[in-house]
Design a protein around this motif. Structure first.
Motif, PDB file in Angstrom:
ATOM      1  N   ALA A  11      66.826 -32.717 -59.937  1.00  0.00           N
ATOM      2  CA  ALA A  11      65.977 -32.022 -61.009  1.00  0.00           C
ATOM      3  C   ALA A  11      64.456 -31.992 -60.639  1.00  0.00           C
ATOM      4  CB  ALA A  11      66.261 -32.178 -62.526  1.00  0.00           C
ATOM      5  N   CYS A  12      63.798 -31.121 -60.874  1.00  0.00           N
ATOM      6  CA  CYS A  12      62.406 -30.890 -60.636  1.00  0.00           C
ATOM      7  C   CYS A  12      61.762 -31.581 -61.767  1.00  0.00           C
ATOM      8  CB  CYS A  12      61.795 -29.358 -60.651  1.00  0.00           C
ATOM      9  SG  CYS A  12      60.187 -29.801 -60.433  1.00  0.00           S
ATOM     10  N   PRO A  13      60.702 -32.674 -61.577  1.00  0.00           N
ATOM     11  CA  PRO A  13      60.076 -33.114 -62.641  1.00  0.00           C
ATOM     12  C   PRO A  13      59.269 -32.296 -63.580  1.00  0.00           C
ATOM     13  CG  PRO A  13      59.415 -34.187 -60.330  1.00  0.00           C
ATOM     14  CD  PRO A  13      60.203 -32.995 -60.345  1.00  0.00           C
ATOM     15  N   CYS A  14      58.678 -31.281 -63.367  1.00  0.00           N
ATOM     16  CA  CYS A  14      58.133 -30.367 -64.299  1.00  0.00           C
ATOM     17  C   CYS A  14      58.876 -30.090 -65.474  1.00  0.00           C
ATOM     18  CB  CYS A  14      57.673 -29.086 -63.575  1.00  0.00           C
ATOM     19  SG  CYS A  14      58.925 -27.857 -63.474  1.00  0.00           S
ATOM     20  N   GLY A  15      60.153 -30.446 -65.752  1.00  0.00           N
ATOM     21  CA  GLY A  15      60.780 -30.102 -66.850  1.00  0.00           C
ATOM     22  C   GLY A  15      61.495 -28.653 -67.008  1.00  0.00           C
ATOM     23  N   THR A  16      61.752 -27.738 -66.082  1.00  0.00           N
ATOM     24  CA  THR A  16      62.461 -26.440 -66.193  1.00  0.00           C
ATOM     25  C   THR A  16      63.943 -26.644 -65.918  1.00  0.00           C
ATOM     26  OG1 THR A  16      62.133 -25.914 -63.922  1.00  0.00           O
ATOM     27  CG2 THR A  16      60.304 -25.387 -64.979  1.00  0.00           C
ATOM     28  N   GLY A  17      64.453 -27.876 -65.401  1.00  0.00           N
ATOM     29  CA  GLY A  17      65.805 -27.965 -65.586  1.00  0.00           C
ATOM     30  C   GLY A  17      66.263 -27.510 -64.096  1.00  0.00           C
ATOM     31  N   ALA A  18      65.497 -26.902 -63.351  1.00  0.00           N
ATOM     32  CA  ALA A  18      65.813 -26.145 -62.111  1.00  0.00           C
ATOM     33  C   ALA A  18      65.714 -27.437 -61.109  1.00  0.00           C
ATOM     34  CB  ALA A  18      64.921 -24.860 -61.685  1.00  0.00           C
ATOM     35  N   ALA A  19      66.397 -27.297 -59.952  1.00  0.00           N
ATOM     36  CA  ALA A  19      66.317 -28.307 -59.008  1.00  0.00           C
ATOM     37  C   ALA A  19      65.023 -28.172 -58.210  1.00  0.00           C
ATOM     38  CB  ALA A  19      67.414 -27.841 -57.844  1.00  0.00           C
ATOM     39  N   TYR A  20      64.489 -29.482 -57.797  1.00  0.00           N
ATOM     40  CA  TYR A  20      63.169 -29.654 -57.264  1.00  0.00           C
ATOM     41  C   TYR A  20      62.936 -28.463 -56.118  1.00  0.00           C
ATOM     42  CZ  TYR A  20      59.268 -31.459 -54.427  1.00  0.00           C
ATOM     43  OH  TYR A  20      58.056 -31.728 -54.027  1.00  0.00           O
ATOM     44  N   ALA A  21      63.783 -28.376 -55.230  1.00  0.00           N
ATOM     45  CA  ALA A  21      63.473 -27.640 -54.008  1.00  0.00           C
ATOM     46  C   ALA A  21      63.272 -26.172 -54.525  1.00  0.00           C
ATOM     47  CB  ALA A  21      64.736 -27.578 -52.834  1.00  0.00           C
ATOM     48  N   ALA A  22      64.097 -25.525 -55.602  1.00  0.00           N
ATOM     49  CA  ALA A  22      63.911 -24.290 -55.718  1.00  0.00           C
ATOM     50  C   ALA A  22      62.858 -23.912 -56.792  1.00  0.00           C
ATOM     51  CB  ALA A  22      65.322 -23.749 -56.166  1.00  0.00           C
ATOM     52  N   CYS A  23      62.285 -24.979 -57.347  1.00  0.00           N
ATOM     53  CA  CYS A  23      61.158 -24.966 -58.317  1.00  0.00           C
ATOM     54  C   CYS A  23      59.953 -25.205 -57.788  1.00  0.00           C
ATOM     55  CB  CYS A  23      61.707 -25.969 -59.492  1.00  0.00           C
ATOM     56  SG  CYS A  23      60.620 -25.703 -60.834  1.00  0.00           S
ATOM     57  N   CYS A  24      59.268 -26.522 -58.023  1.00  0.00           N
ATOM     58  CA  CYS A  24      57.930 -27.012 -57.558  1.00  0.00           C
ATOM     59  C   CYS A  24      58.041 -27.301 -56.185  1.00  0.00           C
ATOM     60  CB  CYS A  24      57.569 -27.873 -58.443  1.00  0.00           C
ATOM     61  SG  CYS A  24      56.985 -27.574 -59.974  1.00  0.00           S
ATOM     62  N   GLY A  25      59.400 -27.776 -55.478  1.00  0.00           N
ATOM     63  CA  GLY A  25      59.312 -28.335 -54.306  1.00  0.00           C
ATOM     64  C   GLY A  25      58.735 -27.082 -53.254  1.00  0.00           C
ATOM     65  N   PRO A  38      50.805 -45.937 -57.452  1.00  0.00           N
ATOM     66  CA  PRO A  38      52.027 -45.941 -57.541  1.00  0.00           C
ATOM     67  C   PRO A  38      53.000 -46.639 -58.711  1.00  0.00           C
ATOM     68  CG  PRO A  38      51.163 -47.538 -55.832  1.00  0.00           C
ATOM     69  CD  PRO A  38      49.848 -46.676 -56.531  1.00  0.00           C
ATOM     70  N   ARG A  39      52.149 -47.402 -59.518  1.00  0.00           N
ATOM     71  CA  ARG A  39      53.249 -48.044 -60.604  1.00  0.00           C
ATOM     72  C   ARG A  39      53.002 -47.107 -61.711  1.00  0.00           C
ATOM     73  NH1 ARG A  39      49.108 -52.828 -60.690  1.00  0.00           N
ATOM     74  NH2 ARG A  39      47.612 -50.983 -60.316  1.00  0.00           N
ATOM     75  N   THR A  40      52.318 -45.934 -61.806  1.00  0.00           N
ATOM     76  CA  THR A  40      52.342 -45.255 -62.671  1.00  0.00           C
ATOM     77  C   THR A  40      53.738 -44.168 -62.820  1.00  0.00           C
ATOM     78  OG1 THR A  40      50.057 -44.848 -63.151  1.00  0.00           O
ATOM     79  CG2 THR A  40      51.389 -43.023 -64.054  1.00  0.00           C
ATOM     80  N   ARG A  41      54.444 -44.306 -63.662  1.00  0.00           N
ATOM     81  CA  ARG A  41      55.714 -43.376 -63.764  1.00  0.00           C
ATOM     82  C   ARG A  41      55.477 -42.179 -64.839  1.00  0.00           C
ATOM     83  NH1 ARG A  41      61.711 -44.487 -65.449  1.00  0.00           N
ATOM     84  NH2 ARG A  41      60.284 -45.625 -67.325  1.00  0.00           N
ATOM     85  N   TRP A  42      55.911 -40.870 -64.370  1.00  0.00           N
ATOM     86  CA  TRP A  42      55.664 -39.925 -64.990  1.00  0.00           C
ATOM     87  C   TRP A  42      57.134 -39.551 -65.880  1.00  0.00           C
ATOM     88  CZ3 TRP A  42      50.883 -38.248 -66.495  1.00  0.00           C
ATOM     89  CH2 TRP A  42      49.707 -38.447 -65.645  1.00  0.00           C
ATOM     90  N   LEU A  43      56.914 -39.541 -67.180  1.00  0.00           N
ATOM     91  CA  LEU A  43      58.301 -39.336 -67.860  1.00  0.00           C
ATOM     92  C   LEU A  43      58.674 -38.053 -68.377  1.00  0.00           C
ATOM     93  CD1 LEU A  43      57.616 -42.492 -69.933  1.00  0.00           C
ATOM     94  CD2 LEU A  43      58.779 -42.248 -67.851  1.00  0.00           C
ATOM     95  N   GLY A  44      57.622 -37.306 -68.674  1.00  0.00           N
ATOM     96  CA  GLY A  44      57.686 -35.790 -69.127  1.00  0.00           C
ATOM     97  C   GLY A  44      56.623 -34.918 -69.423  1.00  0.00           C
ATOM     98  N   LEU A  45      56.821 -33.688 -69.432  1.00  0.00           N
ATOM     99  CA  LEU A  45      55.833 -32.795 -69.385  1.00  0.00           C
ATOM    100  C   LEU A  45      56.338 -31.707 -70.638  1.00  0.00           C
ATOM    101  CD1 LEU A  45      53.248 -30.970 -68.681  1.00  0.00           C
ATOM    102  CD2 LEU A  45      54.572 -29.811 -67.019  1.00  0.00           C
ATOM    103  N   GLU A  46      55.361 -31.448 -71.791  1.00  0.00           N
ATOM    104  CA  GLU A  46      55.563 -30.334 -72.537  1.00  0.00           C
ATOM    105  C   GLU A  46      54.394 -29.471 -72.518  1.00  0.00           C
ATOM    106  OE1 GLU A  46      55.868 -30.475 -77.369  1.00  0.00           O
ATOM    107  OE2 GLU A  46      55.327 -32.389 -76.303  1.00  0.00           O
ATOM    108  N   ILE A  47      54.640 -28.214 -72.397  1.00  0.00           N
ATOM    109  CA  ILE A  47      53.599 -27.045 -72.541  1.00  0.00           C
ATOM    110  C   ILE A  47      53.373 -26.739 -74.199  1.00  0.00           C
ATOM    111  CG2 ILE A  47      52.953 -24.957 -71.837  1.00  0.00           C
ATOM    112  CD1 ILE A  47      52.987 -26.861 -69.532  1.00  0.00           C
ATOM    113  N   LEU A  48      52.056 -26.857 -74.367  1.00  0.00           N
ATOM    114  CA  LEU A  48      51.996 -26.735 -75.853  1.00  0.00           C
ATOM    115  C   LEU A  48      51.297 -24.916 -75.927  1.00  0.00           C
ATOM    116  CD1 LEU A  48      49.986 -30.203 -76.281  1.00  0.00           C
ATOM    117  CD2 LEU A  48      52.398 -29.462 -77.046  1.00  0.00           C
ATOM    118  N   ALA A  49      50.670 -24.804 -74.974  1.00  0.00           N
ATOM    119  CA  ALA A  49      50.182 -23.197 -75.088  1.00  0.00           C
ATOM    120  C   ALA A  49      49.655 -22.819 -73.800  1.00  0.00           C
ATOM    121  CB  ALA A  49      48.933 -23.239 -76.175  1.00  0.00           C
TER     122      ALA A  49
END
Length: 135
Positions: free
Chosen positions: A13-27, A75-86
């Motif tokens: 899954a793409c890390p951006c939170g859309t639920g789409a596969a990475y290759a079809a999304c931000c990849g 490299p030690r920072t781990r991104w956990l989620g994105l929320e678009i507010l506006a």
């Protein structure tokens, strides 16, 4: 005993939170196959680039007048989620746009979040990140 064929693994899954596969999304944006069509899509792809440590993409999608020379992603920072507010503007009919978001991450200091109101502009026909205000 005959072996069963291996089950196909689902595409990551793409890390951006859309639920789409990475290759079809931000990849596809990271690979340079397409440009993000909206400011929000660019924001999501930049978040995914931080999560995947795609520094070249982040620099390429940063406006030249505000772009740093390098980022030095930890490299030690781990991104956990994105929320678009506006989101305002930033479509095919606009030359500027803004996206407010909250990104969650974990680093040496523990779990944290970053809230930013980001500004985007069209530059040479593509959306680019200009700058942002942090809360």
């Amino acid at each position: 005993m005959p072996r069963r064929p291996a089950r196909p693994q689902p595409a990551p899954a793409c890390p951006c939170g859309t639920g789409a596969a990475y290759a079809a999304c931000c990849g596809r944006y990271h690979a340079g196959k397409e440009s993000a069509p909206t400011a929000e899509a660019l924001m999501r792809s930049r978040y995914a680039a931080f999560a995947r440590r795609e520094e070249a993409y982040l620099l390429r999608t940063w406006h030249p007048r505000t772009r740093p020379g390098r980022l030095g992603l930890d490299p030690r920072t781990r991104w956990l989620g994105l929320e678009i507010l506006a989101a305002e503007g930033g479509s095919a009919f606009h030359s500027t746009g803004t996206v407010a978001f909250r990104a969650s991450y974990e680093d040496a200091a523990g779990r944290q979040s970053l809230t930013e109101h980001s500004r985007f502009e069209r530059y040479a026909g593509a959306w680019v990140y200009v700058d942002g205000d942090h809360d």
